[in-house]
Motif scaffolding. Structure first.
Motif, short mmCIF file in Angstrom:
data_model
loop_
_atom_site.label_atom_id
_atom_site.label_comp_id
_atom_site.label_asym_id
_atom_site.label_seq_id
_atom_site.Cartn_x
_atom_site.Cartn_y
_atom_site.Cartn_z
N ALA A 114 -2.14 -1.67 4.49
CA ALA A 114 -2.12 -0.56 3.50
C ALA A 114 -0.85 0.07 3.29
CB ALA A 114 -3.46 0.25 3.51
N ARG A 115 -0.75 0.93 2.20
CA ARG A 115 0.55 1.65 2.56
C ARG A 115 0.35 2.67 3.32
NH1 ARG A 115 0.72 1.60 -3.34
NH2 ARG A 115 0.70 3.88 -3.42
N GLY B 18 -3.92 -4.15 0.86
CA GLY B 18 -4.24 -3.49 -0.17
C GLY B 18 -5.68 -3.68 -0.77
#
Lengths: 491, 273
Positions: free
Chosen positions: B133-134, B107
Motif C-alpha cells: 500500500a502507499r 492497494g
C-alpha cells in the motif's frame, strides 16, 4: 383443410366481412394508391436520439389503406407471417373503424404488435405474399403500417384489452432471456394457463428491444406498455438473474419448474481480428448501442459515458449497422459512414432503414473492407486503412461474394463501430454438458418442436438461429410454446 | 433485495459493504464478481465478491471511492438498497493443492485477493502473501489475510509500516528464498505488469485478475477486451483471471484510459452539484 384454415374461412364468411367486401368494388380498391408513412424531416430528426422517425398513420389514412385489401379467399399474407397473425381480419376491422377490435385480433397471436409494426421486415414477409405483390405487381397493402396503427391507437385510447387467459394450471415453466422470442413464448404459455417466469440477466426487461434497437426506431416506452400488458396477463419477470450462474437449470428444476425455453440470444459480438482493433474508440455495435440505448449514455444526466466522435465509421451492412450509424449522426458526428464490403443490393438491412440513413446524410463506403486501424499516442483510433473490393461469383446464400482488389485507401476516423455480426451466447450451453450444440455454438433443436437434446429444454431465437430478426424469434417462441404444451400434457 | 446490512470504513476512501443477496451468496466461488448499479441513472460497475455467508444470505464487497459511480455506492447507508446487483459473474479461480502459493496484493486489489488466498489455504496450500500500500493508513484487510496465510509481508511506499518498497521487492525475497509453485497477483495494472515480469524470470506460473472496463459483464459488449497470448479475450466471461505472462499489459493500461476525458468531466460535474 386444417383447423386453422377452417377457422379463417368461417371468420371470412362472417356477415360483416361479406357485407364489407361489397361496399367497394375490387377494381376500385385496386386504384387506391398505397399510403405514404408520414416521417419527421431528416434534418430535424437527426438532432434527437429519442424522437421516432415514422410518425404513424391517422385514422383516415389507415381506413383508406385498409380498404385497398381485397379480403382474399386465400390470404397468402398470413403464410408470410412467422406468428400467423390473422391479417385480413384485423385489416378489415380497421376498414370498418373498429380499431380496438383490430388490436385484439393482433394480440390473438402476437405478444408485441406495437413492436412488430415498427421493426418487422414486412417487405420480406406478409407484404411479399400480398395479392398485390404476387399477382398484380403493385405495391402491397401496407400491413406493417396498419399493424402499428392498430396497436398505437389502442394504447393511446387508454382502453388496452388484456387477452383472455385459461384458468391457472399451476405448472411452472421458465423462459431464459427476455427478448422477443421469450416474450412471445411467455404470452402464449400464460394464455394456456401456465405459471410463467421470464429470467433476464440485465437490469431491464426486453433484451434486444431495449439494449439494441434505438429509440428513434422503437421507443422504450412502447416496449414497456407491451410488457405491462404481459404482466397483467400474469407473466412474472425476474431481472438481474443469470441462469447458469445465479442459479442453474437444475436449481430451477428443484424449485418446481417443469420445462424451460432458452432464448438467451446471440450475445457475443464478433470482431474482425485485424491489427489495431483493440485501440480505444473501436468497439462492437453491442457496446455502442447498449451504452446509448440501455444506459442512456447520450444524456449527460446519466453516469455511463459514450465516445462521441467527429468522424465515425460503422463496419457492416445489416440493421444493427444502420442503427449504429444513425445513432452516431444523432450524437453529433460530422461524418457518419457505413463501410460495407458488398454493395447496396446485397445489404441485409431493411430497405426502409437504408433509405432513412441516406436521407439523414449517412455516407456509404461500399465495396470496401477495413484492414488496419491506427491510433494517436494515447491509443485512441485516428485512422483506418481500407481495401477495395469487387463482386465475384454468388456464394451459397445467393449474394455475390466480395473479392479483395489490390487497391487500398485511408480515412480519418475517431470512432469505429464493428457491426459484422454476433455469435451465440455460450453461457447456458457451457453450463450444460449434455446439451447438443452446433460447431457455431447454437443450440441444436428439432425444427418443428424447438426441442433440444434435453427433453424439458426448448430453445429459440438467436441462440438457435445465430442472428436473425425479432419476428423470426417470435415465431420460434410460439412454436416452442405449442410443442412444450404438448410435451407437458403428455408427461 | 440488495439491502446493505453492514457498512465499515477500511480506510478513508475504502469501504466494506455486506449486502443481502442470498442466491449469489450460495452460488459464488472465489474469483467471481458482481455487477451493480446505484440509482436509475447509475453506471453498471463490476466488483469482486470478497466473501459470502450462506446462512445470512449476504455477500461482501469492498469499494474504493474513486469516481462518480463508486461515490454513489459509498454514500449508501445501512438499511438502504442497491438498485441492481447481478452475479456471480466470471470464471472462478482454479483452486487446488499446488504446494506453495505466492499471493501478491496491491492497494484495493487486496480485497479481491482475499477470497483466493482463503481458497488456496483451505485447499491445503502453503500461502505466502505480500501486501502493498502507499502507506499504513491505506493498507486494508491485514488481519483477514494473516488468518489465511502462513506468512504475510507488508510493503509500503513510504515505509510507514512493514518494509519500505514495492510489492515486487517483497515478492522477490520469497522467490529467492523458496520454491513457489504458483503466483497470483491482483492490484493496479502497472503493479501486475511488473509482478508478471518478475515471476517470469523465476519461471513461476502466474495469474493476474484484471479490472477491465465493462458494461454488461455477460460477454455481450466486448468493452473488456484484452489480448492474452496474442488472442483477444473478454475479461468478463473468459476471465477475470488470465496467465499473467501472456497478458498484453500495455494494451490493458491503454484501454483502462478509454473514457478518461469523460470521467474527468463527470467528476467535475459531480463536484459542482
Amino acid at each position: 383443410m386444417t383447423i386453422a384454415a377452417e377457422i379463417l374461412k368461417q371468420e371470412r364468411n362472417a356477415e360483416w366481412r361479406a357485407e364489407l367486401r361489397k361496399v367497394i368494388k375490387n377494381k376500385d380498391r385496386m386504384t387506391i394508391e398505397r399510403v405514404k408513412m408520414p416521417e419527421m424531416d431528416p434534418m430535424e430528426r437527426i438532432k434527437y436520439q429519442d424522437k421516432e422517425v415514422n410518425a404513424g398513420l391517422d385514422l383516415e389514412q389507415a381506413q383508406r389503406e385498409a380498404s385497398r385489401c381485397m379480403d382474399c379467399a386465400n390470404p397468402t399474407c398470413i403464410e408470410g407471417c412467422p406468428v400467423s397473425i390473422n391479417i385480413p381480419k384485423f385489416v378489415k376491422q380497421i376498414e370498418t373503424g373498429d380499431v380496438l377490435a383490430a388490436a385484439s385480433t393482433l394480440k390473438e397471436t402476437s405478444a408485441l404488435p406495437a413492436v412488430c409494426g415498427r421493426v418487422c421486415p414486412q417487405e420480406k414477409q406478409c407484404e411479399a405474399q400480398c395479392f398485390y405483390t404476387q399477382k398484380l405487381q403493385k405495391t402491397p397493402v401496407a400491413i406493417g403500417y396498419l399493424e402499428r396503427f392498430a396497436a398505437d391507437y389502442e394504447r393511446e385510447s387508454g382502453k388496452m384489452s388484456v387477452p383472455q387467459v385459461a384458468p391457472a394450471n399451476g405448472i411452472k415453466v421458465a423462459a431464459i432471456g427476455s427478448g422477443p422470442a421469450s416474450l412471445s413464448f411467455a404470452g402464449d404459455m400464460v394464455k394456456l394457463g401456465y405459471d410463467v417466469t421470464v429470467f433476464e440477466a440485465l437490469h431491464e426487461i426486453g433484451g434486444v428491444l431495449k439494449y439494441g434497437i434505438p429509440e428513434f426506431r422503437l421507443p422504450n416506452s412502447i416496449v414497456d406498455v407491451e410488457l405491462d400488458n404481459m404482466r397483467q396477463m400474469g407473466v412474472k419477470f425476474e431481472n438481474n438473474y443469470v441462469v447458469g450462474r445465479t442459479a442453474t437449470i437444475d436449481d430451477l428444476r428443484e424449485q418446481g419448474f417443469k420445462a424451460f425455453f432458452v432464448a438467451s440470444g446471440a450475445g457475443l459480438p464478433r470482431f474482425m481480428n485485424i491489427p489495431g482493433e483493440n485501440f480505444n474508440g473501436v468497439m462492437s455495435s453491442n457496446e455502442y448501442l447498449t451504452r446509448v440505448n440501455l444506459m442512456n449514455a447520450a444524456n449527460d444526466n446519466f453516469d455511463t459515458p459514450v465516445l462521441k466522435g467527429k468522424s465515425i465509421a460503422v463496419i457492416g451492412g445489416g440493421n444493427t449497422a444502420m442503427d449504429s450509424v444513425r445513432t452516431a449522426k444523432r450524437l453529433g458526428a460530422e461524418r457518419a459512414m457505413i463501410v460495407y464490403r458488398r454493395t447496396r443490393e446485397e445489404m441485409p438491412a431493411r430497405v426502409e432503414e437504408v433509405h432513412h440513413a441516406q436521407e439523414e446524410g449517412i455516407e456509404f463506403l461500399n465495396l470496401a473492407n477495413p484492414v488496419e486501424y491506427f491510433a494517436n499516442e494515447e491509443g485512441r483510433v485516428n485512422k483506418m486503412r481500407l481495401q477495395r473490393m469487387e463482386l465475384g461469383e454468388p456464394d451459397p446464400s445467393g449474394r455475390r461474394r466480395p473479392v479483395p482488389v489490390d487497391d487500398f485507401f485511408e480515412e480519418d476516423v475517431d470512432v469505429v463501430v464493428v457491426a459484422v455480426g454476433v455469435s451465440p451466447n455460450p453461457l447456458i450451453p457451457s453450463t450444460m454438458p449434455d446439451l447438443e450444440v452446433s460447431r457455431w455454438g447454437t443450440i441444436e433443436v428439432n425444427e418443428e418442436a424447438m426441442q433440444s437434446s434435453i427433453p424439458d429444454l426448448f430453445a429459440g431465437g438467436d441462440i438457435v438461429r445465430g442472428g436473425a430478426t425479432v419476428i423470426l424469434a417470435m415465431g420460434d417462441g410460439r412454436k416452442a410454446a405449442a410443442s412444450m404444451h404438448e410435451y407437458l400434457q403428455k408427461n | 433485495m440488495n439491502k446493505i446490512v453492514v457498512k465499515e470504513h477500511l480506510s478513508a476512501q475504502v469501504i466494506k459493504l455486506e449486502i443481502e443477496a442470498p442466491l449469489i451468496a450460495r452460488s459464488r466461488k472465489p474469483g467471481n464478481f458482481i455487477i451493480l448499479r446505484v440509482g436509475e441513472k447509475g453506471e453498471r460497475i463490476p466488483l469482486t465478491i470478497v466473501d459470502s455467508n450462506i446462512e445470512t444470505g449476504t455477500i461482501t464487497i469492498i469499494v474504493q471511492n474513486v469516481g462518480v459511480s463508486s461515490a454513489k455506492l459509498c454514500e449508501l447507508e445501512v438499511g438502504e438498497s442497491i438498485t441492481d446487483v447481478v452475479g456471480p459473474l466470471g470464471q472462478p479461480t482454479e483452486i487446488e493443492n499446488k504446494g506453495t502459493i505466492l499471493a501478491l496484493g496491491g492497494g484495493v486489489g487486496i480485497a479481491p485477493l482475499l477470497p483466493i488466498v482463503e481458497g488456496f489455504k483451505k485447499a491445503g496450500n502453503r500461502v505466502v502473501t505480500v501486501l502493498a500500500a502507499r502507506n499504513k493508513e491505506l493498507l486494508i484487510l491485514e488481519d483477514e489475510m494473516r488468518k489465511w496465510s502462513d506468512e504475510v509481508i507488508i510493503m509500503t511506499d513510504d515505509g510507514s509500516y512493514g518494509q519500505q518498497g514495492l510489492v515486487t521487492q517483497g515478492a522477490e525475497e520469497i522467490l529467492k528464498r523458496e520454491k513457489v509453485d504458483e503466483c497470483i497477483a491482483i492490484g493496479p495494472a502497472v503493479m501486475m505488469k511488473f509482478c508478471a515480469q518478475l515471476t517470469k524470470q523465476y519461471d513461476v506460473p502466474t495469474q493476474a485478475s484484471l479490472n477491465s472496463i465493462m458494461v454488461d459483464g455477460t460477454g455481450m459488449c466486448g468493452a473488456c477486451r484484452v489480448t492474452v497470448g496474442g488472442k483477444t479475450k473478454f475479461t468478463c466471461v473468459d476471465g477475470p483471471e488470465f496467465n499473467a505472462h501472456e497478458i498484453d499489459f500495455d494494451e490493458m493500461l491503454m484501454r483502462l484510459n478509454a473514457y478518461k476525458k469523460e470521467e474527468i468531466k463527470a467528476n467535475e460535474n459531480n463536484n459542482r452539484q
